[in-house]
Design a protein around this motif. Structure first.
Motif, mmCIF file in Angstrom:
data_model
loop_
_atom_site.group_PDB
_atom_site.id
_atom_site.type_symbol
_atom_site.label_atom_id
_atom_site.label_comp_id
_atom_site.label_asym_id
_atom_site.label_seq_id
_atom_site.Cartn_x
_atom_site.Cartn_y
_atom_site.Cartn_z
ATOM 1 N N UNK A 17 0.846 -1.191 0.000
ATOM 2 C CA UNK A 17 0.000 0.000 0.000
ATOM 3 C C UNK A 17 0.881 1.241 0.000
ATOM 4 N N UNK A 18 0.608 2.142 -0.940
ATOM 5 C CA UNK A 18 1.346 3.399 -1.056
ATOM 6 C C UNK A 18 0.357 4.549 -0.912
ATOM 7 N N UNK A 19 0.724 5.547 -0.118
ATOM 8 C CA UNK A 19 -0.130 6.711 0.095
ATOM 9 C C UNK A 19 0.595 7.966 -0.368
ATOM 10 N N UNK A 20 -0.104 8.766 -1.162
ATOM 11 C CA UNK A 20 0.378 10.101 -1.519
ATOM 12 C C UNK A 20 -0.440 11.090 -0.704
ATOM 13 N N UNK A 21 0.197 11.675 0.297
ATOM 14 C CA UNK A 21 -0.508 12.537 1.245
ATOM 15 C C UNK A 21 -0.449 13.989 0.793
ATOM 16 N N UNK A 22 -1.626 14.610 0.682
ATOM 17 C CA UNK A 22 -1.680 16.017 0.321
ATOM 18 C C UNK A 22 -1.334 16.266 -1.128
ATOM 19 N N UNK A 23 -2.065 15.621 -2.038
ATOM 20 C CA UNK A 23 -1.721 15.717 -3.461
ATOM 21 C C UNK A 23 -2.133 17.043 -4.088
ATOM 22 N N UNK A 24 -2.938 17.833 -3.381
ATOM 23 C CA UNK A 24 -3.238 19.174 -3.863
ATOM 24 C C UNK A 24 -4.508 19.280 -4.680
ATOM 25 N N UNK A 48 -4.512 8.263 -2.782
ATOM 26 C CA UNK A 48 -4.210 9.675 -2.576
ATOM 27 C C UNK A 48 -5.095 10.234 -1.481
ATOM 28 N N UNK A 49 -4.490 10.919 -0.517
ATOM 29 C CA UNK A 49 -5.245 11.492 0.596
ATOM 30 C C UNK A 49 -5.161 13.011 0.562
ATOM 31 N N UNK A 50 -6.292 13.644 0.824
ATOM 32 C CA UNK A 50 -6.365 15.104 0.907
ATOM 33 C C UNK A 50 -7.223 15.484 2.107
ATOM 34 N N UNK A 51 -6.774 16.484 2.837
ATOM 35 C CA UNK A 51 -7.539 16.916 4.006
ATOM 36 C C UNK A 51 -8.775 17.713 3.604
ATOM 37 N N UNK A 53 -12.038 17.867 1.623
ATOM 38 C CA UNK A 53 -12.963 16.956 0.927
ATOM 39 C C UNK A 53 -13.282 17.394 -0.498
ATOM 40 N N UNK A 54 -13.228 18.692 -0.769
ATOM 41 C CA UNK A 54 -13.558 19.179 -2.110
ATOM 42 C C UNK A 54 -12.544 18.728 -3.149
ATOM 43 N N UNK A 55 -11.368 18.310 -2.711
ATOM 44 C CA UNK A 55 -10.323 17.881 -3.641
ATOM 45 C C UNK A 55 -10.330 16.376 -3.898
ATOM 46 N N UNK A 56 -11.168 15.654 -3.200
ATOM 47 C CA UNK A 56 -11.229 14.203 -3.386
ATOM 48 C C UNK A 56 -11.995 13.898 -4.673
ATOM 49 N N UNK A 57 -11.374 13.124 -5.552
ATOM 50 C CA UNK A 57 -11.962 12.820 -6.858
ATOM 51 C C UNK A 57 -12.272 11.330 -6.957
ATOM 52 N N UNK A 58 -12.947 10.966 -8.021
ATOM 53 C CA UNK A 58 -13.268 9.556 -8.259
ATOM 54 C C UNK A 58 -11.997 8.781 -8.615
ATOM 55 N N UNK A 64 -7.162 5.235 -6.007
ATOM 56 C CA UNK A 64 -8.353 5.766 -5.349
ATOM 57 C C UNK A 64 -7.971 6.929 -4.449
ATOM 58 N N UNK A 65 -8.957 7.752 -4.124
ATOM 59 C CA UNK A 65 -8.713 8.981 -3.387
ATOM 60 C C UNK A 65 -9.686 9.075 -2.217
ATOM 61 N N UNK A 66 -9.203 9.687 -1.125
ATOM 62 C CA UNK A 66 -10.017 9.754 0.084
ATOM 63 C C UNK A 66 -9.594 10.949 0.926
ATOM 64 N N UNK A 67 -10.415 11.255 1.910
ATOM 65 C CA UNK A 67 -10.095 12.312 2.864
ATOM 66 C C UNK A 67 -9.151 11.747 3.921
ATOM 67 N N UNK A 68 -8.098 12.496 4.226
ATOM 68 C CA UNK A 68 -7.176 12.037 5.260
ATOM 69 C C UNK A 68 -6.032 13.000 5.471
ATOM 70 N N UNK A 69 -5.438 12.922 6.659
ATOM 71 C CA UNK A 69 -4.294 13.755 7.007
ATOM 72 C C UNK A 69 -3.184 12.908 7.585
#
Length: 230
Positions: A17-24, A48-51, A53-58, A64-69
């Protein structure tokens, strides 16, 4: 990053599992990262994680993308990339952020935390494992930088305010510039040949830097964290 031995080792498990945190604002770099790392681990899972929610895409291209910090949304990744995430934080908050990231790693996992410019011409990052920071890497496209110290403005948050006389990162950048200047007679052979010689000079002067002999498009300098730690 895809050539970093510690990252390659961390990916050497089934379905890492690889996470890209704060992809913008756009997930393009996350998708690109997944493509590069799948050359090493074709079966990896990329999130991909973004804090925001408006930046989370399909999901797209197997990512896959989700909300997270810093808590990693409860995930236990083997590899985490966090680029340009800590830039807006105070230097005093770095250790706590690193601790939270490390606590979320699965055993044998690593973190690549750093900074880059808008199109990736100048990048710096700290490699961390569950025990703490391991190394610092400076990576730059030589066509867009006159000398190694040009990367000072892109140092990770833990070091960017430490580039002053008396600090180890300042000493390293100063010595790297000196070795780059000494290697000037090799300039006609191109900046990469010149940099390889400059690295040899750094090692002769006691810098424990990794000298990579394979052909690379960027100039790279990697040193143990102890060589630059504040």
């Amino acid at each position: 990053m895809a050539h970093e031995p510690a990252v390659i080792a961390a990916l050497d498990v089934a379905r890492p599992l690889v996470v890209d945190l704060g992809y913008g604002a756009r997930p393009d770099t996350t998708v690109e990262m997944a493509g590069r790392l799948r050359r090493v681990a074709p079966d990896l899972e990329m999130v991909g994680l973004e804090i925001d929610p408006a930046r989370v895409v399909d999901p797209r291209d197997g990512v896959r993308f989700a909300v997270g910090g810093f808590e990693m949304a409860g995930l236990r990744p083997r590899v985490v990339r966090a680029f340009n995430v800590l830039r807006q934080y105070d230097e005093t908050e770095v250790d706590a952020a690193w601790s939270r990231l490390r606590a979320a790693l699965s055993p044998g996992g690593v973190i690549v935390e750093g900074t880059c410019d808008e199109i990736g011409r100048r990048c710096t990052w700290v490699l961390l494992d569950v025990a703490g920071p391991v190394s610092l890497t400076l990576c730059w496209a030589p066509e867009h930088s006159e000398r190694p110290s040009d990367l000072a403005e892109r140092l990770p948050k833990a070091l960017i305010h430490r580039n002053v006389p008396g600090e180890k990162i300042h000493d390293l950048l100063t010595l790297a510039d000196q070795c780059w200047d000494i290697a000037a007679p090799l300039a006609p052979y191109g900046p990469r040949v010149r940099w390889r010689h400059a690295q040899d000079l750094l090692r002769e002067r006691g810098v424990d830097c990794v000298v990579t002999r394979r052909r690379m498009s960027d100039n790279v300098l990697t040193v143990p964290w102890e060589a630059v730690a504040p």
